[in-house]
Design a protein around this motif. Structure first.
Motif, PDB file in Angstrom:
ATOM      1  N   THR A 278       0.759  -1.327   0.105  1.00  0.00           N
ATOM      2  CA  THR A 278       0.112   0.139   0.012  1.00  0.00           C
ATOM      3  C   THR A 278       0.999   1.321  -0.053  1.00  0.00           C
ATOM      4  OG1 THR A 278      -1.687  -1.318   1.386  1.00  0.00           O
ATOM      5  CG2 THR A 278      -1.858   1.208   1.119  1.00  0.00           C
TER       6      THR A 278
ATOM      7  N   SER B 145       2.758   1.967  -3.258  1.00  0.00           N
ATOM      8  CA  SER B 145       1.818   2.552  -4.558  1.00  0.00           C
ATOM      9  C   SER B 145       1.333   3.905  -3.859  1.00  0.00           C
ATOM     10  CB  SER B 145       0.392   1.724  -4.565  1.00  0.00           C
ATOM     11  OG  SER B 145      -0.322   2.391  -5.612  1.00  0.00           O
ATOM     12  N   LEU B 146       1.170   4.033  -2.647  1.00  0.00           N
ATOM     13  CA  LEU B 146       0.821   5.426  -2.367  1.00  0.00           C
ATOM     14  C   LEU B 146       1.929   6.495  -2.320  1.00  0.00           C
ATOM     15  CD1 LEU B 146      -1.784   6.845  -0.773  1.00  0.00           C
ATOM     16  CD2 LEU B 146      -0.506   6.400   1.526  1.00  0.00           C
TER      17      LEU B 146
ATOM     18  N   THR C 247       1.802   7.894  -5.730  1.00  0.00           N
ATOM     19  CA  THR C 247       0.658   8.891  -6.090  1.00  0.00           C
ATOM     20  C   THR C 247       1.069  10.212  -5.201  1.00  0.00           C
ATOM     21  OG1 THR C 247      -0.603   7.050  -6.393  1.00  0.00           O
ATOM     22  CG2 THR C 247      -1.643   8.860  -5.863  1.00  0.00           C
TER      23      THR C 247
ATOM     24  N   GLN D 248      -6.739   8.319  -6.307  1.00  0.00           N
ATOM     25  CA  GLN D 248      -6.084   6.886  -6.694  1.00  0.00           C
ATOM     26  C   GLN D 248      -5.393   6.454  -5.440  1.00  0.00           C
ATOM     27  OE1 GLN D 248      -2.783   7.235  -9.208  1.00  0.00           O
ATOM     28  NE2 GLN D 248      -2.725   5.100  -9.719  1.00  0.00           N
TER      29      GLN D 248
ATOM     30  N   SER E 113      -6.052   3.186  -2.712  1.00  0.00           N
ATOM     31  CA  SER E 113      -4.918   2.172  -2.764  1.00  0.00           C
ATOM     32  C   SER E 113      -4.743   1.880  -1.222  1.00  0.00           C
ATOM     33  CB  SER E 113      -3.541   3.031  -3.169  1.00  0.00           C
ATOM     34  OG  SER E 113      -3.615   3.066  -4.573  1.00  0.00           O
TER      35      SER E 113
ATOM     36  N   GLN F 187      -8.002  -5.121 -13.119  1.00  0.00           N
ATOM     37  CA  GLN F 187      -7.225  -3.947 -13.588  1.00  0.00           C
ATOM     38  C   GLN F 187      -7.256  -3.903 -15.194  1.00  0.00           C
ATOM     39  OE1 GLN F 187      -2.982  -3.918 -12.334  1.00  0.00           O
ATOM     40  NE2 GLN F 187      -2.480  -2.736 -14.340  1.00  0.00           N
TER      41      GLN F 187
ATOM     42  N   SER G 209      -6.419   1.024  -9.430  1.00  0.00           N
ATOM     43  CA  SER G 209      -5.499   1.233  -8.657  1.00  0.00           C
ATOM     44  C   SER G 209      -5.761   0.061  -7.458  1.00  0.00           C
ATOM     45  CB  SER G 209      -5.072   2.490  -8.194  1.00  0.00           C
ATOM     46  OG  SER G 209      -4.519   3.310  -9.235  1.00  0.00           O
ATOM     47  N   MET G 210      -7.147   0.118  -7.160  1.00  0.00           N
ATOM     48  CA  MET G 210      -7.390  -0.742  -5.937  1.00  0.00           C
ATOM     49  C   MET G 210      -7.117  -2.423  -6.562  1.00  0.00           C
ATOM     50  SD  MET G 210     -11.232   0.313  -4.433  1.00  0.00           S
ATOM     51  CE  MET G 210     -10.831  -0.891  -3.053  1.00  0.00           C
TER      52      MET G 210
ATOM     53  N   HIS H 276      -5.068  -3.372  -8.936  1.00  0.00           N
ATOM     54  CA  HIS H 276      -3.261  -3.087  -8.944  1.00  0.00           C
ATOM     55  C   HIS H 276      -2.686  -3.473  -7.856  1.00  0.00           C
ATOM     56  CE1 HIS H 276       0.449  -1.582 -10.106  1.00  0.00           C
ATOM     57  NE2 HIS H 276       0.581  -0.735  -9.311  1.00  0.00           N
ATOM     58  N   LEU H 277      -3.237  -2.667  -6.556  1.00  0.00           N
ATOM     59  CA  LEU H 277      -2.985  -3.195  -5.033  1.00  0.00           C
ATOM     60  C   LEU H 277      -3.005  -4.328  -4.755  1.00  0.00           C
ATOM     61  CD1 LEU H 277      -1.630  -2.206  -2.425  1.00  0.00           C
ATOM     62  CD2 LEU H 277      -1.481  -0.433  -4.276  1.00  0.00           C
TER      63      LEU H 277
END
Length: 472
Positions: free
Chosen positions: A161, A164-165, A168, A327, A331, A358, A386-387, A389-390
């Motif tokens: 998480t 990815s965060l 972003t 996004q 995430s 995705q 993105s959810m 993707h995570l």
């Protein structure tokens, strides 16, 4: 000595977990240190992007030279990952992690204070070298600190998480910091992160290394490092100048030949840098394929949507950052839910389902046009994608590392992190260039979206079939 685990599978990758365990205070602090370091590296990938024009004017770098602000970091961070993952296995993961943190912090300070292009690029290259030490050793420390099962799944969920965060947040924070304090503040932020994490790490992190201490595979290290350096240089340069330049073609050919030589060297080495029997393990092979696709294709979508939102819809850099801010929020939600989904469905099913989600949400972006409402479609689709993707990031990490002995966790996590870095690097050159070189930008964006969705959906199908055979 490598163990042939081709047919071995781990119940943790397929069966439901009895529950998500509570972490002790010390476990939380260890997780904070490791995840903060990973977040810092992820932040570095994107925080400088929107600051490049200001940076170029301040240091006297022309547009063609600005790509080196990114490439100077990407070359060592991707090229040395496997080598440093193995060095940490042999000589101490904690030791190398701390050295990487110290180098990253010092290099970030050098980049903050840079007085000319050479000093700035030197700082970026040293940041990349520090990141190459932090990422694989940090992941190895995480997987060896938290036992396989729900505890590790939860730790990987939080780590994924924040990874990815961080990417972003970097996009949003980069624009805000640059407009308020100037481009140097983006590098100062990374220096601050290193100063916070470095004093905490020595007293919290346990030392961890391979007990038998085999010799380092020097021929393998040389071929894979130079091969990855050549390949990343070729793809990074092609993103701005195309594949027709002689240096790009030469570097691409050299990279492929060196990686082929690496495979040959590893097949004959007594202490290989990468265990070929490990690569023949279907969970490792197909898990990394899924990870490579989810990273490369998501980074491509973020790139083309940035072009679309600003060049076609006319949004400002700050407004574009807000689009990707949603996004980041989702995430975080996905990172909380993913370990529970993995516990219920298993890592393999979660990986395949996440890739399929995705791909389907990416395909919905084909409805984008020149109307303002398209911004809302882009916001919703990329946030939901993105959810998924995570979910793919976390489940592929669990899939690859499950069932791997602690002595080989550095090898496994080195592959995981190499997949992340290479995926982030190759997606934009391979597909994003189709948008930037298209005579009609909207048509170019649609072409990239269609290919991106097809690749992700194809990977979901093939990964599902490959992992199903593994389970059988």
């Amino acid at each position: 000595m490598a163990i042939d685990t081709t047919t071995q599978t781990s119940p943790a990758a397929d069966t439901a977990a009895p529950g998500i365990p509570r972490l002790s205070t010390r476990d939380k602090l260890v997780l904070f240190v490791l995840c903060a370091a990973q977040f810092m590296v992820a932040l570095d990938f994107s925080v400088l992007n929107v600051a490049l024009p200001d940076l170029g004017r301040d240091l006297g770098m022309n547009t063609s030279a600005l790509q080196w602000a990114v490439t100077a970091f990407a070359l060592p961070s991707g090229g040395f990952l496997l080598l440093f993952g193995r060095v940490g296995d042999l000589f101490g993961r904690r030791r190398l992690f701390l050295a990487g943190l110290a180098l990253f912090g010092a290099a970030s300070l050098l980049s903050t204070l840079a007085w000319d292009p050479a000093s700035f690029l030197a700082g970026r290259a040293l940041q990349g070298l520090g990141a190459a030490a932090i990422v694989p050793t940090g992941m190895s420390l995480l997987t060896t600190t938290f036992p396989e099962g729900p505890a590790r799944d939860r730790a990987l969920g939080i780590s994924g998480t924040l990874l990815s965060l961080g990417f972003t947040v970097g996009m949003v924070a980069g624009g805000t910091l640059t407009d308020t304090f100037g481009w140097r503040s983006t590098m100062a932020l990374l220096t601050l992160f290193a100063l916070i994490v470095l004093p905490l790490a020595p007293g919290l992190l346990p030392e961890s290394r391979t007990p038998d201490r085999p010799r380092l595979d020097v021929p393998g290290a040389v071929t894979v490092t130079t091969g990855l350096l050549s390949l990343i240089y070729a793809l990074s340069t092609a993103a701005d100048h195309g594949f027709g330049r002689p240096d790009v073609l030469a570097a691409l050919a050299a990279g492929l030949l060196l990686l082929a030589a690496f495979v040959l060297v590893e097949s004959r080495s007594a202490a290989p840098l990468v265990s070929l029997p490990m690569l023949r393990r279907r969970t490792v092979a197909w898990g990394n394929i899924g990870g490579l696709v989810t990273f490369s294709m998501m980074s491509t979508i973020v790139f083309v949507l940035t072009l679309y939102l600003q060049e076609i819809l006319g949004l400002s850099a700050f407004e574009t950052g807000l689009v990707f801010g949603f996004q980041g929020v989702l995430s975080v939600v996905a990172g909380t839910l993913a370990p529970k989904v993995i516990g219920r469905l298993g890592a393999r099913r979660t990986l395949v389902g996440s890739l399929a989600g995705q791909g389907a949400l990416t395909a919905s972006l084909l409805l984008l046009n020149t109307h303002v409402w398209s911004a809302w479609l882009a916001t919703a689709a990329v946030a939901l994608a993105s959810m998924c993707h995570l979910g793919a990031i976390i489940s592929y990490g669990v899939t690859v590392t499950s069932g791997v002995p602690d002595a080989e966790q550095g090898l496994a996590t080195g592959l995981v992190t190499s997949t992340q870095q290479v995926g982030i690097t190759v997606g934009i050159p391979l597909l994003g260039v189709l948008a930037t070189t298209s005579g009609d930008l909207l048509n170019g964006v649609h072409t990239v979206i269609a290919l991106d969705a097809a690749i992700v959906l194809g990977a979901a199908l093939l990964t599902g079939l490959g992992l199903r055979r593994s389970r059988a």
